[in-house]
Design a protein around this motif. Structure first.
Motif, mmCIF file in Angstrom:
data_model
loop_
_atom_site.group_PDB
_atom_site.id
_atom_site.type_symbol
_atom_site.label_atom_id
_atom_site.label_comp_id
_atom_site.label_asym_id
_atom_site.label_seq_id
_atom_site.Cartn_x
_atom_site.Cartn_y
_atom_site.Cartn_z
ATOM 1 N N LEU A 26 0.846 -1.190 0.000
ATOM 2 C CA LEU A 26 0.000 0.000 0.000
ATOM 3 C C LEU A 26 0.886 1.245 0.000
ATOM 4 N N LYS A 42 0.904 5.827 -0.352
ATOM 5 C CA LYS A 42 0.260 7.000 0.237
ATOM 6 C C LYS A 42 -1.158 7.197 -0.313
ATOM 7 N N ASN A 50 -3.282 4.981 -1.335
ATOM 8 C CA ASN A 50 -4.185 4.023 -0.711
ATOM 9 C C ASN A 50 -4.636 4.501 0.672
ATOM 10 N N PHE A 51 -3.708 5.023 1.443
ATOM 11 C CA PHE A 51 -4.055 5.471 2.793
ATOM 12 C C PHE A 51 -4.959 6.699 2.766
ATOM 13 N N MET A 77 -7.139 7.373 0.373
ATOM 14 C CA MET A 77 -8.450 6.867 -0.025
ATOM 15 C C MET A 77 -9.127 6.119 1.126
ATOM 16 N N MET A 78 -8.364 5.378 1.925
ATOM 17 C CA MET A 78 -8.937 4.682 3.072
ATOM 18 C C MET A 78 -9.418 5.674 4.124
ATOM 19 N N ALA A 102 -10.219 1.032 -2.123
ATOM 20 C CA ALA A 102 -8.984 1.718 -1.719
ATOM 21 C C ALA A 102 -7.892 0.723 -1.352
ATOM 22 N N ILE A 103 -8.270 -0.417 -0.820
ATOM 23 C CA ILE A 103 -7.273 -1.417 -0.429
ATOM 24 C C ILE A 103 -6.700 -2.124 -1.651
ATOM 25 N N ILE A 104 -7.536 -2.416 -2.651
ATOM 26 C CA ILE A 104 -7.036 -3.177 -3.799
ATOM 27 C C ILE A 104 -6.523 -2.293 -4.930
ATOM 28 N N TYR A 105 -6.675 -0.988 -4.847
ATOM 29 C CA TYR A 105 -6.248 -0.072 -5.908
ATOM 30 C C TYR A 105 -4.738 -0.049 -6.008
ATOM 31 N N ARG A 106 -4.239 -0.111 -7.258
ATOM 32 C CA ARG A 106 -2.795 0.019 -7.517
ATOM 33 C C ARG A 106 -2.590 1.188 -8.445
#
Length: 93
Positions: A23, A25, A27-28, A30-31, A83-87
């Motif tokens: 993960l 920045k 991703n965090f 978005m979370m 947000a967790i699976i986004y790359r």
């Protein structure tokens, strides 16, 4: 038995120094947005209930409490999964 050389050790150290975390920045961030949406949905569902002394309170069936709040929370949970699976494009293989 195979002997361990300095070259092998240095190559392994270099490989370990370039390890990327799953993960980043983005991703965090978005979370965090998803968590804020979930909390907002739960806040919208809050309110007083019916009391035996006061009688029936029709506000417990308001659209905000039974439609809008749960919908925002549900969308927040869906966005959290995304947000967790986004790359990001720069990290795709």
């Amino acid at each position: 038995m195979a002997t361990v050389t300095n070259k092998n050790i240095n190559a392994e150290i270099e490989h370990e120094s370039h390890v990327e975390f799953p993960l980043v920045k983005v991703n965090f961030i978005m979370m965090g947005i998803a968590m804020a949406a979930i909390i907002l949905g739960f806040i919208l569902m809050l309110g007083g209930g019916s009391d035996a002394q006061v009688g029936f309170n029709p506000d417990i069936f308001s659209t905000r409490r039974i439609v809008v709040g749960p919908l925002i929370s549900f969308l927040g949970f869906l966005f959290m999964g995304f947000a967790i699976i986004y790359r990001p494009k720069s990290r795709r293989a």
